[in-house]
Design a protein around this motif. Structure first.
Motif, short mmCIF file in Angstrom:
data_model
loop_
_atom_site.label_atom_id
_atom_site.label_comp_id
_atom_site.label_asym_id
_atom_site.label_seq_id
_atom_site.Cartn_x
_atom_site.Cartn_y
_atom_site.Cartn_z
N ARG A 211 -53.04 -108.71 -30.63
CA ARG A 211 -53.34 -107.28 -30.66
C ARG A 211 -52.99 -106.68 -29.29
N ARG A 240 -51.36 -112.25 -35.40
CA ARG A 240 -50.73 -111.49 -36.46
C ARG A 240 -49.86 -112.42 -37.30
N GLY A 244 -48.34 -109.31 -41.73
CA GLY A 244 -49.06 -108.22 -41.09
C GLY A 244 -50.56 -108.38 -41.05
N TRP A 246 -54.20 -110.50 -40.28
CA TRP A 246 -54.67 -111.13 -39.04
C TRP A 246 -55.53 -112.35 -39.35
#
Length: 812
Positions: A211, A240, A244, A246
């Motif tokens: 992030r 990630r 897309g 997490w």
């Protein structure tokens, strides 16, 4: 071994020339084997330990030289037969990976999952990867052995190629990146962890997998580790994935030769999700504790109380050795504090007002096994008002000691006051139950009875319309109509008396209620009682429920009738009044403007002693079986609920006068009686008529068709939907019963609006308002036609619904 590696998703990654070159430069075997965060052992078929990495030696407290003299069976806290079977499966099983859980002897509290990696190129050896089944530490540095400190681990001298294959098969993701965070290598587990194909991660930048707000922490971690090549850290990150999404990983990072850095990652997504759920649950729990209207308390006992102590000793220690750890806000306010924080830390004894009652409570608590429910306690609040509570306690016992107490208190003061008020009238209460069947009967028969009356009223009016003016049958038909109208009025009276209507206050002129009431009361009180009205024609508006006002007038009129055994006079008056210190003697009544309602009779009156009790529930002067004693109590309750006041003036043989005051409001709308329609309004629109009662449906169709409407009908909601879907033209109005089998009227209207958005809706029902509300019909903008109804009423309501819908459409 090569055959097995070719089946792995990331085989191509480290078979490349560049990867081999990199591994050769950094010394793959020595560095990686000891850098693995998992505890790793290498055994032969007999279970002899030939190699152990730093993590295993450090976490289990073994010296490497001691391990080389040890057989793995001696370390496992399992039966010998299970251990033997485990080794046999690990070497001989068809798959190269097999997992189970064991407890290690020197760490009996640690439960581990072990991956046995069967390496075909090394048939005499097997690698064991251990995974703790508990949360590891975070950010705990340790210093691994320096290369110079390492000792040769027995006779097992594995080449670098062996270690490279071992890392590729490792169950945890492994990453290698340069100083700029560009990935140089990732094993098969890393690709699976982030959802990539083999080789796709190589060349990507690690910072792109984190992030954006974590980049600064990542750079800081790199700087701290660059100061010492030997420092390795555990830290938690979000990664990630390719799609897309997490995932969470716990990274064990360290420096490698050549400016490279490595990270061994454990997937902790499930654990982090569980922690988030626990945190949310804890927040909800704390919010529940603090804001719950129920008084909740949590006491900790320091020290815990042994259960072997006597009851008296335990009670004494609860008084002195407890400390309030958690409290609801309501409990704090009960004891005069503004927040729960102000009472935290106070002992149990602080909250006790009557020590004798508290001791009795605690004795029951201890004797019943540390749980007592709904123990009644009398206390006084901060303003010294008497309060009653139902208190409950439950104790938490561990290892033979009471360590914690949870308590709740529920305020039952209002209930106790009600019990006190009604205690003296228990016998009358049983007698009052005789009115309950009347209410149930009224509600039960109203729907069907009104359906019957609806058919009769419609048919009678239709016959009258077709009969010549001088037809000899017309008087007979009119007699039927009169009797039917009277029956409809009687049903309405029965419902009102049985309190089966929803009561709602509204701004109104009280004169309208009185005038309507007189129409239904004359037959009830008898012909020997003269009724006179004196109504102020300029009477203001008050905010009351018209049905409640009717109930008040009914009870007062019946009370007056019973006081006039040989007939007499009943007078009802209304007026506007102003209350101030000069014009009224009752100090309890606030100053202001009021609407006054006076009900006066010239009956036998009452004594001063009787007058003191007339508003008490179940108080009656009538002989047994003649009265419930609820009439005037009901009047008093309605007046108070309407923010009004009631006074009584009476003397024996001089009659009784009841004076009621209701606050006047200038904001209330003037009540306008609906204009009477002399002719039945016709129409040309299309109406969908839905009614499960066939006689009403057919008769209503006949009436509406005679007025010019186009009618399509259905017997229930499902049929109505089918009819509406197949009808190609516009449908202007849905006229539907409310309570029908399969689907009620509101549900039907909602579904039909999707097919015919131009539709307006008119509900009809013979149910009383309280039943109607259960079906969601009581809304301000709903058009409603109550059964029974006449052709005139039906026609007028249909026009109102259609025109109101057209008007709202124009406004938009």
């Amino acid at each position: 071994m090569k055959k097995q590696l070719n089946n792995l998703s990331a085989a191509a990654a480290f078979e490349s020339t560049e990867a081999n070159k990199m591994f050769s430069q950094i010394g793959f075997g020595a560095t990686f084997f000891d850098s693995l965060p998992n505890e790793v052992l290498i055994l032969n078929r007999k279970g002899d330990i030939f190699a152990a990495n730093d993590s295993f030696c450090r976490n289990f407290g073994y010296d490497s030289s001691d391990l080389l003299k040890t057989n793995w069976r001696e370390l496992v806290a399992a039966r010998e037969s299970e251990t033997e079977m485990c080794l046999q499966q690990a070497f001989d099983h068809d798959t190269y990976r097999w997992r189970t859980s064991y407890r290690i002897n020197k760490n009996p509290k640690g439960v581990f999952q072990i991956d046995f990696l069967h390496l075909e190129d090394e048939p005499e050896f097997i690698a064991l990867f251990h995974k703790k089944q508990q949360k590891p530490g975070d950010g705990i540095p340790y210093r691994p052995r320096r290369a110079a400190e390492k000792k040769t681990l027995g006779s097992f001298e594995a080449p670098d190629e062996f270690y490279k294959k071992l890392i590729e098969l490792a169950p945890c993701p492994v990453f290698i990146a340069d100083a700029d965070f560009n990935l140089k290598y990732s094993n098969s587990a890393a690709s699976r962890f982030l959802g990539y194909q083999p080789g796709e991660l190589v060349g990507k930048n690690v910072l792109d997998l984190k992030r954006s707000e974590e980049v600064a922490r990542m750079l800081e971690l790199q700087r701290s580790q660059s100061e010492s090549e030997s420092i390795q850290l555990r830290s938690e990150w979000e990664y990630r994935k390719k799609d897309g999404s997490w995932v969470w990983g716990e990274a064990f990072t360290g420096n490698l030769p050549g400016g490279l850095r490595t990270a061994f990652v454990t997937d902790i997504t499930e654990r982090k999700n569980a922690e988030a759920r626990i945190k949310k649950s804890q927040e909800a729990y704390r919010l529940f504790i603090r804001q719950n209207g129920l008084e909740i308390s949590h006491f900790e006992l320091k020290p815990p109380i042994p259960l072997t102590d006597s009851i008296d000793q335990q009670i004494a220690k609860i008084f002195s050795d407890t400390s309030l750890a958690e409290s609801s806000e309501s409990k704090a306010k009960h004891y005069g504090y503004s927040s729960e924080d102000e009472v935290i830390g106070k002992p149990f004894a602080y909250f006790v007002q009557n020590k004798a009652t508290a001791k009795e409570f605690l004795k029951k608590f201890v004797e019943s096994g540390y749980q007592v429910d709904d123990f009644e306690i009398r206390e006084f609040d901060a303003q010294r008002n008497e309060k009653f509570y139902l208190s409950s306690l439950i104790g938490i016992v561990e290892k033979g000691k009471l360590i914690r107490i949870w308590g709740t208190q529920r305020d039952i003061t209002e209930r106790k006051r009600a019990e006190k008020a009604y205690r003296v009238a228990e016998e009358q209460l049983r007698h009052s139950q005789k009115i309950e069947p009347i209410g149930r009967l009224a509600g039960g028969i109203a729907h069907d009875f009104n359906n019957f009356l609806a058919v009769i009223m419609l048919q009678v009016d239709m016959i009258n319309r077709k009969l010549p003016e001088n037809d000899p049958l017309r008087p007979r038909v009119n007699d039927i109509k009169t009797v039917t109208d009277n029956a409809a009025v009687m049903v309405k009276q029965l419902l009102a008396f049985g309190r089966k209507q929803t009561l709602q206050p509204q701004p109104l002129v009280l004169n309208d209620v009185v005038e309507e009431f007189i129409k239904i009361i004359r037959t009830l009180i008898g012909e020997d009682i003269e009724i006179t009205l004196k109504l102020d024609q300029n009477l203001g508006v008050c905010f009351v429920d018209p049905n409640q006002m009717t109930q008040i007038l009914m009870n007062l009129a019946v009370n007056a009738r019973d006081a006039m055994h040989r007939g007499g006079k009943l007078s009802i008056e209304t007026s506007n009044i102003t209350i101030d210190e000069n014009t009224f003697k009752h100090r309890a009544q606030p100053k202001g403007t009021y609407i006054e309602l006076t009900v006066r009779d010239n009956g036998i009156g009452m004594s001063a002693k009787t007058k003191k009790h007339i508003f008490e529930p179940f108080f009656t002067t009538k002989e047994a079986g003649k009265g419930t004693g609820l009439g005037l109590a009901t009047v008093y309750g309605i007046v108070k609920q309407s923010k009004g006041f009631i006074w009584v003036n009476s003397k024996l043989q001089e009659g009784t006068t009841f004076t009621l005051h209701f606050p006047r409001t200038d904001k209330g709308a003037k009540v306008v009686k609906p204009e009477k329609v002399k002719t039945i309004p016709p129409g040309t629109e299309t109406i969908l008529l839905v009614e499960d009662e066939e006689h009403i449906r057919k008769t209503s169709m006949e009436v509406l068709e005679s007025l010019g409407y186009t009618i399509i009908d259905a017997k229930d909601g499902e049929q109505a939907i089918e009819v509406a879907k197949s009808y190609e033209n516009e449908i202007n109005l849905l006229l539907t019963d409310v309570v029908m089998p399969k689907m009620n009227g509101k549900e039907l209207a909602k579904k039909l609006k999707d097919v015919h958005p131009e539709l307006s809706v008119l509900f009809m029902s013979g149910y009383t308002d309280d039943i109607m509300s259960r079906h969601g019909v009581l809304e301000e903008d709903v058009h409603f036609l109550g059964k029974p109804f006449t052709p005139m009423t039906l026609a007028v309501k249909v026009r109102e619904a259609i025109e109101a819908h057209e008007s709202s459409g124009r406004d938009k």
